[in-house]
Design a protein around this motif. Structure first.
Motif, mmCIF file in Angstrom:
data_model
loop_
_atom_site.group_PDB
_atom_site.id
_atom_site.type_symbol
_atom_site.label_atom_id
_atom_site.label_comp_id
_atom_site.label_asym_id
_atom_site.label_seq_id
_atom_site.Cartn_x
_atom_site.Cartn_y
_atom_site.Cartn_z
ATOM 1 N N SER A 62 -26.316 6.514 -7.331
ATOM 2 C CA SER A 62 -25.420 5.962 -8.344
ATOM 3 C C SER A 62 -24.152 5.344 -7.769
ATOM 4 O O SER A 62 -23.409 4.688 -8.492
ATOM 5 C CB SER A 62 -25.043 7.034 -9.366
ATOM 6 N N THR A 63 -23.882 5.534 -6.492
ATOM 7 C CA THR A 63 -22.657 4.984 -5.917
ATOM 8 C C THR A 63 -22.962 3.794 -5.018
ATOM 9 O O THR A 63 -23.920 3.812 -4.243
ATOM 10 C CB THR A 63 -21.889 6.049 -5.099
ATOM 11 N N VAL A 64 -22.140 2.767 -5.143
ATOM 12 C CA VAL A 64 -22.257 1.576 -4.308
ATOM 13 C C VAL A 64 -20.926 1.439 -3.560
ATOM 14 O O VAL A 64 -19.911 1.088 -4.149
ATOM 15 C CB VAL A 64 -22.537 0.311 -5.143
ATOM 16 N N PRO A 65 -20.909 1.741 -2.265
ATOM 17 C CA PRO A 65 -19.661 1.664 -1.502
ATOM 18 C C PRO A 65 -19.220 0.227 -1.230
ATOM 19 O O PRO A 65 -20.032 -0.705 -1.214
ATOM 20 C CB PRO A 65 -19.979 2.385 -0.193
ATOM 21 N N ARG A 66 -17.935 0.069 -1.009
ATOM 22 C CA ARG A 66 -17.353 -1.249 -0.728
ATOM 23 C C ARG A 66 -17.973 -1.857 0.530
ATOM 24 O O ARG A 66 -18.215 -3.062 0.576
ATOM 25 C CB ARG A 66 -15.836 -1.136 -0.604
ATOM 26 N N VAL A 100 -15.144 1.333 -10.226
ATOM 27 C CA VAL A 100 -14.260 2.394 -9.740
ATOM 28 C C VAL A 100 -13.216 1.811 -8.784
ATOM 29 O O VAL A 100 -12.035 2.119 -8.876
ATOM 30 C CB VAL A 100 -15.070 3.522 -9.061
ATOM 31 N N ASP A 102 -12.991 2.274 -5.450
ATOM 32 C CA ASP A 102 -12.730 3.049 -4.232
ATOM 33 C C ASP A 102 -13.608 2.557 -3.092
ATOM 34 O O ASP A 102 -14.649 1.941 -3.317
ATOM 35 C CB ASP A 102 -13.018 4.537 -4.469
ATOM 36 N N ASP A 104 -15.421 4.412 -1.003
ATOM 37 C CA ASP A 104 -16.692 5.120 -0.942
ATOM 38 C C ASP A 104 -17.519 4.962 -2.218
ATOM 39 O O ASP A 104 -18.717 5.231 -2.216
ATOM 40 C CB ASP A 104 -16.485 6.594 -0.618
ATOM 41 N N CYS A 105 -16.916 4.517 -3.299
ATOM 42 C CA CYS A 105 -17.635 4.247 -4.549
ATOM 43 C C CYS A 105 -16.920 3.109 -5.267
ATOM 44 O O CYS A 105 -16.085 3.329 -6.135
ATOM 45 C CB CYS A 105 -17.687 5.491 -5.436
ATOM 46 N N TYR A 106 -17.268 1.893 -4.888
ATOM 47 C CA TYR A 106 -16.645 0.733 -5.528
ATOM 48 C C TYR A 106 -17.236 0.512 -6.920
ATOM 49 O O TYR A 106 -16.519 0.247 -7.875
ATOM 50 C CB TYR A 106 -16.824 -0.518 -4.664
ATOM 51 N N ARG A 108 -20.000 2.395 -9.691
ATOM 52 C CA ARG A 108 -20.853 3.537 -10.041
ATOM 53 C C ARG A 108 -21.904 3.015 -11.019
ATOM 54 O O ARG A 108 -21.559 2.470 -12.067
ATOM 55 C CB ARG A 108 -20.059 4.656 -10.677
#
Length: 114
Positions: A62-66, A100, A102, A104-106, A108
């Motif tokens: 569910s997280t997509v990092p920058r 988001v 961030d 580590d999680c740009y 969600r």
């Protein structure tokens, strides 16, 4: 090109490319002399990202990092491009992602994007 032409250029074999590897090609393609992407480039990469995020969602990610987004677009500078941000906001408005912002999680992933 024919097989003979490919062999003459040193190509000896082909391997299937995973979709995730395809998404990461953006960083290789973004290393040219001009860092600006055309509208068509942005649209194509956003479409590919959308497909990739749907695959992630189905795998439980569910997280997509920058850093991943920078890889897809060929550089950090493209993440803040107004065309990219507009698509992110439209995905958010449709309930597909939460923006988001961030490292580590740009993004969600919160639902279907298609």
């Amino acid at each position: 090109m024919s097989d003979d032409e490919l062999r003459a250029r040193g190509v000896k074999e082909f391997h299937q490319l995973t979709f995730e590897s395809f998404l990461e090609l953006g960083s290789a393609a973004g290393t040219g002399a001009t860092p600006e992407l055309l509208d068509e480039d942005i649209a194509f990469r956003l479409d590919a990202l959308q497909v990739g995020m749907e695959r992630f969602r189905r795998q439980g990610v569910s997280t997509v990092p920058r850093t991943f987004l920078a890889t897809v677009f060929g550089g950090e500078q493209h993440i803040d491009d107004p065309r990219v941000q507009a698509r992110f906001r439209s995905w958010q408005a449709s309930g597909g992602v939460e923006l988001v912002g961030d490292d580590d999680c740009y993004l969600r992933i919160t639902g279907r994007l298609a």
